[in-house]
Design a protein around this motif. Structure first.
Motif, PDB file in Angstrom:
ATOM      1  N   ALA A 147      40.983  10.280  -9.261  1.00 32.87           N
ATOM      2  CA  ALA A 147      41.473  11.613  -9.620  1.00 32.87           C
ATOM      3  C   ALA A 147      42.571  11.516 -10.684  1.00 32.87           C
ATOM      4  CB  ALA A 147      41.986  12.337  -8.378  1.00 32.87           C
ATOM      5  N   GLN A 148      43.452  10.536 -10.563  1.00 31.53           N
ATOM      6  CA  GLN A 148      44.510  10.343 -11.544  1.00 31.53           C
ATOM      7  C   GLN A 148      43.926   9.947 -12.895  1.00 31.53           C
ATOM      8  OE1 GLN A 148      47.922  10.814 -11.274  1.00 31.53           O
ATOM      9  NE2 GLN A 148      47.392  11.779  -9.336  1.00 31.53           N
ATOM     10  N   SER A 149      42.892   9.135 -12.879  1.00 30.11           N
ATOM     11  CA  SER A 149      42.217   8.743 -14.120  1.00 30.11           C
ATOM     12  C   SER A 149      41.613   9.959 -14.813  1.00 30.11           C
ATOM     13  CB  SER A 149      41.128   7.712 -13.811  1.00 30.11           C
ATOM     14  OG  SER A 149      40.388   7.388 -14.965  1.00 30.11           O
ATOM     15  N   GLU A 150      40.957  10.796 -14.040  1.00 29.98           N
ATOM     16  CA  GLU A 150      40.336  11.994 -14.620  1.00 29.98           C
ATOM     17  C   GLU A 150      41.395  12.940 -15.180  1.00 29.98           C
ATOM     18  OE1 GLU A 150      36.217  12.423 -12.084  1.00 29.98           O
ATOM     19  OE2 GLU A 150      38.057  13.178 -11.165  1.00 29.98           O
ATOM     20  N   ALA A 151      42.517  13.082 -14.471  1.00 27.75           N
ATOM     21  CA  ALA A 151      43.590  13.955 -14.939  1.00 27.75           C
ATOM     22  C   ALA A 151      44.193  13.422 -16.235  1.00 27.75           C
ATOM     23  CB  ALA A 151      44.674  14.076 -13.867  1.00 27.75           C
ATOM     24  N   ALA A 152      44.368  12.100 -16.320  1.00 23.50           N
ATOM     25  CA  ALA A 152      44.913  11.504 -17.546  1.00 23.50           C
ATOM     26  C   ALA A 152      43.960  11.715 -18.718  1.00 23.50           C
ATOM     27  CB  ALA A 152      45.177  10.014 -17.337  1.00 23.50           C
ATOM     28  N   PHE A 153      42.669  11.564 -18.467  1.00 17.11           N
ATOM     29  CA  PHE A 153      41.711  11.691 -19.565  1.00 17.11           C
ATOM     30  C   PHE A 153      41.644  13.121 -20.102  1.00 17.11           C
ATOM     31  CE2 PHE A 153      37.459  11.951 -21.499  1.00 17.11           C
ATOM     32  CZ  PHE A 153      37.593  10.922 -22.418  1.00 17.11           C
ATOM     33  N   GLU A 154      41.928  14.083 -19.270  1.00 16.67           N
ATOM     34  CA  GLU A 154      41.945  15.475 -19.739  1.00 16.67           C
ATOM     35  C   GLU A 154      43.018  15.706 -20.800  1.00 16.67           C
ATOM     36  OE1 GLU A 154      42.423  17.935 -16.339  1.00 16.67           O
ATOM     37  OE2 GLU A 154      40.364  17.633 -15.600  1.00 16.67           O
ATOM     38  N   ARG A 155      44.021  14.838 -20.856  1.00 15.31           N
ATOM     39  CA  ARG A 155      45.099  14.974 -21.831  1.00 15.31           C
ATOM     40  C   ARG A 155      44.825  14.210 -23.134  1.00 15.31           C
ATOM     41  NH1 ARG A 155      47.984  13.724 -17.115  1.00 15.31           N
ATOM     42  NH2 ARG A 155      48.717  11.739 -17.973  1.00 15.31           N
ATOM     43  N   VAL A 156      43.700  13.543 -23.205  1.00  8.40           N
ATOM     44  CA  VAL A 156      43.399  12.733 -24.389  1.00  8.40           C
ATOM     45  C   VAL A 156      43.147  13.614 -25.604  1.00  8.40           C
ATOM     46  CG1 VAL A 156      41.687  11.186 -25.435  1.00  8.40           C
ATOM     47  CG2 VAL A 156      42.502  10.757 -23.109  1.00  8.40           C
ATOM     48  N   ARG A 157      43.772  13.252 -26.707  1.00 12.22           N
ATOM     49  CA  ARG A 157      43.494  13.841 -28.017  1.00 12.22           C
ATOM     50  C   ARG A 157      43.032  12.692 -28.903  1.00 12.22           C
ATOM     51  NH1 ARG A 157      43.753  17.144 -24.941  1.00 12.22           N
ATOM     52  NH2 ARG A 157      45.072  19.017 -24.833  1.00 12.22           N
ATOM     53  N   VAL A 158      41.747  12.677 -29.206  1.00  9.41           N
ATOM     54  CA  VAL A 158      41.139  11.515 -29.850  1.00  9.41           C
ATOM     55  C   VAL A 158      41.850  11.136 -31.137  1.00  9.41           C
ATOM     56  CG1 VAL A 158      39.025  10.627 -30.908  1.00  9.41           C
ATOM     57  CG2 VAL A 158      38.895  11.987 -28.807  1.00  9.41           C
ATOM     58  N   ASP A 159      42.239  12.124 -31.940  1.00 13.88           N
ATOM     59  CA  ASP A 159      42.878  11.828 -33.221  1.00 13.88           C
ATOM     60  C   ASP A 159      44.286  11.256 -33.061  1.00 13.88           C
ATOM     61  OD1 ASP A 159      43.859  14.212 -32.241  1.00 13.88           O
ATOM     62  OD2 ASP A 159      43.996  15.188 -34.193  1.00 13.88           O
ATOM     63  N   GLU A 160      44.843  11.296 -31.849  1.00  7.42           N
ATOM     64  CA  GLU A 160      46.173  10.745 -31.601  1.00  7.42           C
ATOM     65  C   GLU A 160      46.117   9.369 -30.942  1.00  7.42           C
ATOM     66  OE1 GLU A 160      48.287  13.609 -29.294  1.00  7.42           O
ATOM     67  OE2 GLU A 160      48.158  15.191 -30.829  1.00  7.42           O
ATOM     68  N   GLU A 161      44.927   8.910 -30.587  1.00  9.09           N
ATOM     69  CA  GLU A 161      44.782   7.614 -29.930  1.00  9.09           C
ATOM     70  C   GLU A 161      44.580   6.499 -30.967  1.00  9.09           C
ATOM     71  OE1 GLU A 161      45.031   6.746 -26.789  1.00  9.09           O
ATOM     72  OE2 GLU A 161      45.166   8.732 -25.837  1.00  9.09           O
ATOM     73  N   GLN A 162      44.900   5.283 -30.572  1.00  4.51           N
ATOM     74  CA  GLN A 162      44.697   4.138 -31.445  1.00  4.51           C
ATOM     75  C   GLN A 162      43.230   3.726 -31.450  1.00  4.51           C
ATOM     76  OE1 GLN A 162      47.915   1.131 -30.834  1.00  4.51           O
ATOM     77  NE2 GLN A 162      48.845   2.703 -29.537  1.00  4.51           N
ATOM     78  N   GLU A 163      42.835   2.979 -32.483  1.00  2.97           N
ATOM     79  CA  GLU A 163      41.422   2.683 -32.684  1.00  2.97           C
ATOM     80  C   GLU A 163      40.809   1.929 -31.508  1.00  2.97           C
ATOM     81  OE1 GLU A 163      38.460   0.962 -36.192  1.00  2.97           O
ATOM     82  OE2 GLU A 163      40.601   0.482 -36.241  1.00  2.97           O
ATOM     83  N   TRP A 164      41.577   1.026 -30.897  1.00  5.27           N
ATOM     84  CA  TRP A 164      41.026   0.244 -29.792  1.00  5.27           C
ATOM     85  C   TRP A 164      40.688   1.107 -28.591  1.00  5.27           C
ATOM     86  CZ3 TRP A 164      44.311   1.274 -25.938  1.00  5.27           C
ATOM     87  CH2 TRP A 164      45.674   1.416 -26.208  1.00  5.27           C
ATOM     88  N   ALA A 165      41.237   2.318 -28.519  1.00  5.94           N
ATOM     89  CA  ALA A 165      40.989   3.193 -27.371  1.00  5.94           C
ATOM     90  C   ALA A 165      39.692   3.987 -27.512  1.00  5.94           C
ATOM     91  CB  ALA A 165      42.158   4.152 -27.175  1.00  5.94           C
ATOM     92  N   ALA A 166      38.967   3.779 -28.606  1.00  5.13           N
ATOM     93  CA  ALA A 166      37.780   4.599 -28.865  1.00  5.13           C
ATOM     94  C   ALA A 166      36.732   4.469 -27.754  1.00  5.13           C
ATOM     95  CB  ALA A 166      37.162   4.224 -30.212  1.00  5.13           C
ATOM     96  N   PHE A 167      36.646   3.289 -27.125  1.00  7.16           N
ATOM     97  CA  PHE A 167      35.611   3.092 -26.103  1.00  7.16           C
ATOM     98  C   PHE A 167      35.972   3.735 -24.768  1.00  7.16           C
ATOM     99  CE2 PHE A 167      38.543  -0.105 -24.705  1.00  7.16           C
ATOM    100  CZ  PHE A 167      38.279  -0.264 -23.358  1.00  7.16           C
ATOM    101  N   ILE A 168      37.235   4.154 -24.604  1.00  5.06           N
ATOM    102  CA  ILE A 168      37.651   4.778 -23.344  1.00  5.06           C
ATOM    103  C   ILE A 168      37.246   6.240 -23.405  1.00  5.06           C
ATOM    104  CG2 ILE A 168      39.568   5.208 -21.766  1.00  5.06           C
ATOM    105  CD1 ILE A 168      41.060   2.909 -23.186  1.00  5.06           C
ATOM    106  N   ASP A 169      36.033   6.500 -23.047  1.00  2.00           N
ATOM    107  CA  ASP A 169      35.425   7.817 -23.203  1.00  2.00           C
ATOM    108  C   ASP A 169      34.620   8.141 -21.950  1.00  2.00           C
ATOM    109  OD1 ASP A 169      33.219   6.163 -23.374  1.00  2.00           O
ATOM    110  OD2 ASP A 169      32.590   6.838 -25.356  1.00  2.00           O
ATOM    111  N   PRO A 170      33.941   9.290 -21.908  1.00  2.00           N
ATOM    112  CA  PRO A 170      33.197   9.634 -20.684  1.00  2.00           C
ATOM    113  C   PRO A 170      32.146   8.603 -20.283  1.00  2.00           C
ATOM    114  CG  PRO A 170      33.534  11.595 -22.006  1.00  2.00           C
ATOM    115  CD  PRO A 170      34.012  10.452 -22.839  1.00  2.00           C
TER     116      PRO A 170
END
Length: 410
Positions: A274-297
């Motif tokens: 549940a905490q993981s899902e809540a954190a992912f709801e706050r993701v803004r792709v254009d603000e993340e670093q390139e290595w984080a691209a694979f952390i997706d649905p």
């Protein structure tokens, strides 16, 4: 001892590991000759690369020697062991240390353009890993790092370029470790990840360091040490902070959930999902670093499917697996698709639906053949093991026969 963020900030912790890869000569052409080059260092690279060195000079020499040993494919590297507890010390060092700068620099000055070139190569190799598996291109990346990236760390640069260069080198070294992990070379992978963590510390990028700890947590849990995996994920969260990289935070919670499920802590594992899902709801792709691209649905739902599979909650496992499969199919990600199809097959078997499991197993097998990934082969083997209670049923025999060539080749 567990690692948490409380009471530990501003504490200095000095590693007691010895210096690594001592430079024994430096000819007039500027090329450093180490004990590895002279043939004396082979037996010690595996040991030295498990250490989180306080000395940046030593770190550069260790990671360079590790890369060269990997490229050379020397015998000792093939049998390099994984040590679960070895990851705990480096995670603590990363979280607590303030490290000295002790390296005299020589050679042409590194420019920001040089760092940009390294970053561009990272993007290409990361895409290769995601789409083709860790067994594709890793030795090419190791050669590139050995010839072009690690030598840059020994040259002169401004402070801003130094941090950017260490960050780029940490990203690439992490990717080497991840590709080795995906290819089943766990001892080498662990050593790359530890050295990547040290380079991330040097860069000052806490999110990148937390990302490396996530990879270490994933590997440690997979190899049967979920308590250590949980601690590594917690260390990553403690160092990351709530406002930095929601994608990385979502990953760390997902991996903590995986570890907790292996430990049998049902309520804590569900809470972590549940905490993981809540954190992912706050993701803004254009603000993340390139290595984080694979952390997706595709990735996160796949991990959650495995968590609920291990908790013996097949309905939730199937729901997350199907979501992951759908996203992976749209992106052409055969590796992620194969692992999520295997989780779906497991959920069917938990509900005693062999026919549906057989169909999902065949899809797992088809996707696994499209990539070079030991994790995909292990997913096929896991489906086969979970079918064993059904005995000599024709569908079990059929799946076993179809999977034989892939498993035998691996």
């Amino acid at each position: 001892m567990g690692i948490s963020g409380s009471g530990l900030t501003r504490t200095r912790w000095r590693a007691v590991a010895g210096s690594a890869a001592r430079v024994v000569a430096q000819p007039a052409n500027g090329h450093r000759v180490t004990t590895y080059d002279l043939g004396f260092g082979d037996g010690h690279v595996a040991e030295r690369s498990l250490r989180y060195c306080r000395s940046f000079t030593a770190t550069v020499e260790v990671v360079a020697d590790l890369g060269r040993a990997d490229v050379d494919r020397r015998t000792f590297m093939a049998a390099t062991p994984f040590a679960a507890v070895a990851a705990v010390g480096p995670s603590r060092d990363w979280l607590l240390s303030t490290l000295d700068q002790d390296t005299p620099r020589t050679g042409p000055r590194v420019r920001l353009e040089d760092v940009t070139a390294v970053r561009n190569m990272f993007g290409e190799f990361q895409r290769m890993d995601v789409l083709q598996g860790g067994g594709s291109g890793r030795l090419i990346l190791a050669e590139y790092m050995t010839q072009h990236v690690f030598p840059l760390l020994r040259r002169t640069y401004s402070e801003s370029v130094r941090r950017a260069l260490c960050e780029a080198a940490a990203e690439q070294t992490y990717l080497l470790g991840w590709m080795a992990y995906d290819n089943g070379e766990h001892g080498i992978a662990q050593r790359y990840l530890i050295q990547s963590l040290r380079l991330a510390e040097e860069s000052g990028n806490s999110a990148l360091g937390a990302h490396v700890l996530a990879g270490m947590a994933d590997q440690t849990t997979l190899l049967g040490a979920p308590e250590e995996g949980r601690r590594l994920a917690q260390a990553g969260r403690a160092g990351l902070g709530k406002r930095t990289s929601p994608a990385c935070l979502a990953d760390l919670w997902a991996l903590e959930a995986r570890a907790l499920a292996k430990l049998g802590d049902r309520s804590a594992a569900a809470h972590a999902v549940a905490q993981s899902e809540a954190a992912f709801e706050r993701v803004r792709v254009d603000e993340e670093q390139e290595w984080a691209a694979f952390i997706d649905p595709a990735y996160l739902h796949g991990e959650h499917a495995n968590t609920f599979r291990d908790l013996d909650r097949p309905q939730e496992a199937a729901r997350h697996a199907r979501t992951s499969i759908d996203h992976a199919r749209k992106q052409g990600r055969a590796r992620r698709g194969a692992m999520s199809q295997a989780a779906l097959a497991a959920s069917h078997l938990q509900r005693r639906d062999l026919e549906a499991a057989h169909a999902a197993g065949l899809r797992t097998l088809k996707l696994a053949r499209q990539v070079r990934s030991s994790r995909c082969v292990e997913a096929v083997q896991d489906v086969r093991r979970r079918m064993e209670p059904f005995g000599s049923h024709r569908l079990v025999a059929d799946f076993t026969e179809r999977a034989h060539d892939l498993v035998a080749a691996a």
